[in-house]
Motif scaffolding. Structure first.
Motif, mmCIF file in Angstrom:
data_model
loop_
_atom_site.group_PDB
_atom_site.id
_atom_site.type_symbol
_atom_site.label_atom_id
_atom_site.label_comp_id
_atom_site.label_asym_id
_atom_site.label_seq_id
_atom_site.Cartn_x
_atom_site.Cartn_y
_atom_site.Cartn_z
ATOM 1 N N UNK A 16 0.578 -1.112 0.067
ATOM 2 C CA UNK A 16 0.079 -0.099 -0.020
ATOM 3 C C UNK A 16 0.863 1.356 0.086
ATOM 4 N N UNK A 17 2.297 1.208 0.086
ATOM 5 C CA UNK A 17 3.128 2.243 0.247
ATOM 6 C C UNK A 17 4.125 2.027 -0.858
ATOM 7 N N UNK A 18 5.197 1.155 -0.661
ATOM 8 C CA UNK A 18 6.134 0.650 -1.699
ATOM 9 C C UNK A 18 5.811 -0.429 -2.462
ATOM 10 N N UNK A 96 7.947 3.546 -9.004
ATOM 11 C CA UNK A 96 8.563 4.944 -8.647
ATOM 12 C C UNK A 96 8.703 5.061 -7.003
ATOM 13 N N UNK A 97 8.062 4.447 -6.233
ATOM 14 C CA UNK A 97 8.165 4.131 -4.793
ATOM 15 C C UNK A 97 9.618 3.559 -4.628
ATOM 16 N N UNK A 101 12.676 5.306 -2.503
ATOM 17 C CA UNK A 101 13.147 5.053 -1.282
ATOM 18 C C UNK A 101 14.495 4.925 -1.368
ATOM 19 N N UNK A 102 15.148 4.405 -2.477
ATOM 20 C CA UNK A 102 16.560 4.154 -2.635
ATOM 21 C C UNK A 102 17.323 5.548 -2.912
ATOM 22 N N UNK A 103 16.722 6.570 -3.553
ATOM 23 C CA UNK A 103 17.260 7.780 -3.552
ATOM 24 C C UNK A 103 17.255 8.669 -2.090
ATOM 25 N N UNK A 104 16.369 8.214 -1.231
ATOM 26 C CA UNK A 104 16.425 8.930 0.066
ATOM 27 C C UNK A 104 17.729 8.427 0.927
#
Length: 219
Positions: A16-18, A96-97, A101-104
Motif C-alpha cells: 500500500x506504500x512501496x 516510482x516508490x 526509497x533508494x534515492x532517500x
C-alpha cells in the motif's frame, strides 16, 4: 526529530506504500480453489490472518485453519496451491516508490516495517533484491510482532539503535500510524507519492512536520 546524533530514519510500510495492494481478483481465485463463495473465503482469510502475520503460525497451520473454518477438506496439495496464490497476490511493487526509497538513502536511513508472513517475506526478498540495499528490514513474521503492536515499533528502534523521535513512519493505515505516534515516532498516513515527497522533504529539512501533514481521518 530528536536532538541526538542519530541519523534520521524514514520507516516505510510495504504493501500500500512501496508495494501495491493485493492483486485484484486474487481472493476470488483462492475462493474458487476451495469451492466456496468469495465473501466467506475473504472473511476467513482476514479473520484468521493475525497469528500468521505475526509469526505464531506456519503457512500450513494458517491454511488448515482457514479450510476448517470453511468446512472444506484439508490436504497438502490444496494448502500449497493457496499458499503460492497468496504469495503471488502480494508480489507487485510501485517502481516510482522503489526508486524514491533508494534515492532517500543519501539523506537518511531507510527501513521497512511490514506485516508479512515469514514465507511471504522470503519470496518477496528473492523477487525484489533491491530491498537488501535498505538499512533495515523488519518483517512481522520474522520479528514475531505485527503492527499495530507496540513491540513492532520498539523492535525497529532497538535494531537501529535510535530513539523513536528519530523516525518518520509512513503507512497507508491510520491505526498503524497512530500506534507509531503513541510510541514516540512522527507519523504520516500515505495518500500518494507527491504529498509523501513534500512531507519527507519538510521533515528532513526542519526536523518536524506541520500538524496538517500528520493529520488523518478516522474513516
Amino acid at each position: 526529530m530528536s536532538t541526538s546524533a542519530s541519523q534520521p530514519i524514514v520507516l516505510f510500510d510495504l504493501f500500500g506504500v512501496i508495494a501495491l495492494p493485493q492483486r485484484p481478483g486474487a481472493l476470488a481465485q483462492m475462493a474458487a480453489y476451495c469451492d466456496v463463495p468469495e465473501a466467506a473465503f475473504t472473511k476467513a482469510y482476514w479473520d484468521l490472518r493475525q497469528p500468521y502475520d505475526a509469526g505464531r503460525q506456519s503457512a500450513p497451520e494458517y491454511w488448515t485453519a482457514v479450510l476448517r473454518l470453511l468446512s472444506r477438506p484439508v490436504d497438502p496439495g490444496t494448502i500449497e496451491k493457496l499458499r503460492l496464490a497468496d504469495i503471488d497476490s502480494w508480489s507487485r511493487v510501485d517502481r516510482r516508490m522503489v526508486a524514491f526509497t533508494q534515492s532517500l538513502r543519501s539523506r537518511a536511513k531507510v527501513a521497512v516495517l511490514s506485516n508479512i508472513p515469514a514465507d511471504h517475506a522470503d519470496a518477496f526478498l528473492a523477487a525484489q533484491p533491491w530491498m537488501r540495499n535498505l538499512d533495515y528490514l523488519a518483517f512481522s513474521g520474522k520479528i514475531k510482532a505485527a503492527k499495530p503492536d507496540p513491540a513492532a515499533f520498539q523492535h525497529c528502534s532497538t535494531a537501529l539503535h535510535a530513539a523513536p523521535a528519530d523516525f518518520l513512519f509512513v503507512d497507508d493505515r491510520a491505526e498503524n500510524v497512530c500506534a507509531a505516534q503513541a510510541n514516540g515516532m512522527v507519523g504520516h498516513v500515505f495518500t500518494g507519492f507527491g504529498n509523501l515527497v513534500s512531507v519527507i522533504n519538510a521533515w528532513l529539512a526542519t526536523g518536524a512536520l506541520e500538524p496538517t501533514q500528520t493529520s488523518y481521518s478516522s474513516a
